[in-house]
Design an enzyme around this catalytic site. Sequence first.
Site, PDB file in Angstrom:
ATOM      1  N   ASP A   8       0.890  -1.163   0.000  1.00  0.00           N
ATOM      2  CA  ASP A   8       0.000   0.000   0.000  1.00  0.00           C
ATOM      3  C   ASP A   8       0.929   1.214   0.000  1.00  0.00           C
ATOM      4  O   ASP A   8       1.502   1.568   1.033  1.00  0.00           O
ATOM      5  CB  ASP A   8      -0.884  -0.038   1.262  1.00  0.00           C
ATOM      6  CG  ASP A   8      -1.654   1.263   1.471  1.00  0.00           C
ATOM      7  OD1 ASP A   8      -1.640   2.118   0.570  1.00  0.00           O
ATOM      8  OD2 ASP A   8      -2.268   1.408   2.551  1.00  0.00           O
ATOM      9  N   LYS A  70       2.803  11.250  -3.705  1.00  0.00           N
ATOM     10  CA  LYS A  70       1.729  10.555  -4.445  1.00  0.00           C
ATOM     11  C   LYS A  70       0.744  11.549  -5.073  1.00  0.00           C
ATOM     12  O   LYS A  70       0.098  11.240  -6.064  1.00  0.00           O
ATOM     13  CB  LYS A  70       1.012   9.628  -3.467  1.00  0.00           C
ATOM     14  CG  LYS A  70      -0.022   8.724  -4.077  1.00  0.00           C
ATOM     15  CD  LYS A  70      -0.462   7.721  -3.043  1.00  0.00           C
ATOM     16  CE  LYS A  70      -1.691   6.960  -3.450  1.00  0.00           C
ATOM     17  NZ  LYS A  70      -2.065   5.990  -2.416  1.00  0.00           N
ATOM     18  N   GLU A 169      -7.209   0.601  -4.197  1.00  0.00           N
ATOM     19  CA  GLU A 169      -7.169   0.493  -2.731  1.00  0.00           C
ATOM     20  C   GLU A 169      -8.490  -0.022  -2.152  1.00  0.00           C
ATOM     21  O   GLU A 169      -8.479  -0.970  -1.352  1.00  0.00           O
ATOM     22  CB  GLU A 169      -6.765   1.841  -2.128  1.00  0.00           C
ATOM     23  CG  GLU A 169      -5.273   2.091  -2.361  1.00  0.00           C
ATOM     24  CD  GLU A 169      -4.850   3.542  -2.279  1.00  0.00           C
ATOM     25  OE1 GLU A 169      -5.668   4.389  -1.861  1.00  0.00           O
ATOM     26  OE2 GLU A 169      -3.700   3.831  -2.642  1.00  0.00           O
ATOM     27  N   ASP A 191     -13.001   4.945   1.810  1.00  0.00           N
ATOM     28  CA  ASP A 191     -11.557   5.028   2.015  1.00  0.00           C
ATOM     29  C   ASP A 191     -11.111   6.499   2.010  1.00  0.00           C
ATOM     30  O   ASP A 191     -10.984   7.124   0.956  1.00  0.00           O
ATOM     31  CB  ASP A 191     -10.876   4.241   0.882  1.00  0.00           C
ATOM     32  CG  ASP A 191      -9.360   4.226   1.011  1.00  0.00           C
ATOM     33  OD1 ASP A 191      -8.831   4.866   1.939  1.00  0.00           O
ATOM     34  OD2 ASP A 191      -8.699   3.572   0.182  1.00  0.00           O
TER      35      ASP A 191
END
Length: 603
Positions: A8, A70, A169, A191
Amino acid sequence: MGKVIGIDLGTTNSVVAYMDRLEPRVIINEEGGRVTPSVVGFSKANERFVGDIAKRQLLINPDATIHSVKRFIGKRYKEAGRDTPLVNYEVAENKHGDVAIKVGERLYSPAEISAMILQKLRRSAEDFLGEPVTEAIITVPAHFNDRQRQATKDAGTIAGLNVLRIINEPTAAALAYLHDRRKNCTIAVYDFGGGTFDISIVGIDNDVGDVRATRGNSALGGGDIDRVVTDWLLEQFRTEHGIDASGDKIVRQRLRDAAERAKIDLSTATETEIHLPFLTADAQGPRHLQVTLTRAAFENMAGPLFENTIDECRKVLAESGLRVEDIEEVVMVGGSSRIPRVKEMVKEFFKRPLNHAFNPDEVVAIGAAIQAGVLEGEVKSVTLLDVTNLSLGIEVEGRRFAKLIPKNTTIPAQKIQMVSTVIDDQHTVKIHVLQGESGTATDNVSLGEFELVGLESAPRGAPRIEVKFAVDASGIVHVSARDGRGVQNAITIRAPTGMSKLEIEQAKSEASVHERRREEAAEVKDSRGTIEKQMVALETFLREHKALMHKQDVAETEQALKRGRMALAKSTDKANIDETSNYLKRFSAHLSDKLGVAIIPIQ
Ligand code: AMP
């Protein structure tokens, strides 16, 4: 095949896991932690640190400490405007028009920085498992477009990993649910992480999970909440002292740090004190900031962001064709899902209690490890069918966007489109491929202008070229073409990508050289440690036994210690250090035999 790891690669933190027979397990990193901060720090001597050590230098060296990379991966420079105010390092534009991170005089692509994080995770996995690791599954937010997915895969390649699959994810979290629960139902995976928000609706039928719909927002995460609180703190400071401190990087970093801490405190406390002594100074002396933030005030200022996530929930339900009552469980993922008001709003929206059985920080990596187990053939009984997150299409006349593969189509998926020429003897056809939902081509994300070159001379409209658009199981787009005679490769496709193959290879070899240097430095450090222990033992021996020793033995021992000190002074010469260490070992054994007293270095 060695162990395949599940990673992850988060905006704030990263986690790596693997399948231990049939059980997914999180791998402990070199510092003993289960999560590794996704932070890379550079020292003045161009040394690099990743994880906790890098995070610690965030306050003192904000220009050379790269966090939240990211947010920039796979982005064109002109798309990054909303993200740049969230960081204190320099975000520049490279020659391809993509985002680059400037550290000193050097430009790094976000994929290269991400590769440094992946390299550390890979090392942790190798140390933990005691074997080389070369294959991985990496997760990305469900709404990542093709460029962002491709760049994440490139990061894996640079880190020396063969990325077997990129998975979403929330899909990974659904896999963890499927593996653990084995209950037929429809779930929502909410999420809310450090940099992104995703919501997916997943149907579970026996051992098959079927993603019905997914939506997300890449500018909606914990970092955005921190920014709202930081702005409030700046305003408080301005009101009290009449000073605008927003231009000072160190001040901004301290405020952001304090904002995040306050936000986390408010998940358990109803109010928190923010105290930042010596924030700035002016002619009147040092200026401090001391304010109280209540949970109610925090909820009020961050409320619109929370509301945005609920808006996405509403839209994803509509896209899935389901009603709120059809959702039987809501799985909460990501650090920001711990915020009490967020939990309340999600509970109110879905009208049911939330599932907190999974650790929101680890469930995505656990799901990635399960997917690794599926690809290794170890886990046999779970299948997850994912969907495309964005519509794929091409630009047509009038700058319009024609969808070829609509969003929420199960992947892998493909679509064949026939194209032809518009003028006589046209040898090239350009196809502009885009991803997005807008009917206007320019409002979507451009994946590149694919050129079909080498067409034979023919009247306009005569060539019949079959272009195949495919989205693979990682959500990555592939375009191929063949001419009307069915000859594959008769046409060459030129597609611009973020990093060229050559650039990736160069970055990969640079990363492996750096890794080798790091290993050598670690070996030198170990060898130096051994000499230091041998010398302490010898010095102690000499101090305690000098009076009883023969003069010659004393002189030889002092000589041996001198040789040890000289080797330590040449700190990077490993061969010399090892040779000296062996010599000290032999000398100590000889002395010990001669005098009948053991000389044992402490371990
Ligand atoms: P993730 O990307 O899932 O690692 O989430 C990281 C984000 O979660 C960061 O923005 C953290 O500040 C935030 N976070 C972690 N723990 C909490 C908490 N207890 N309350 C509020 N936010 C949190």
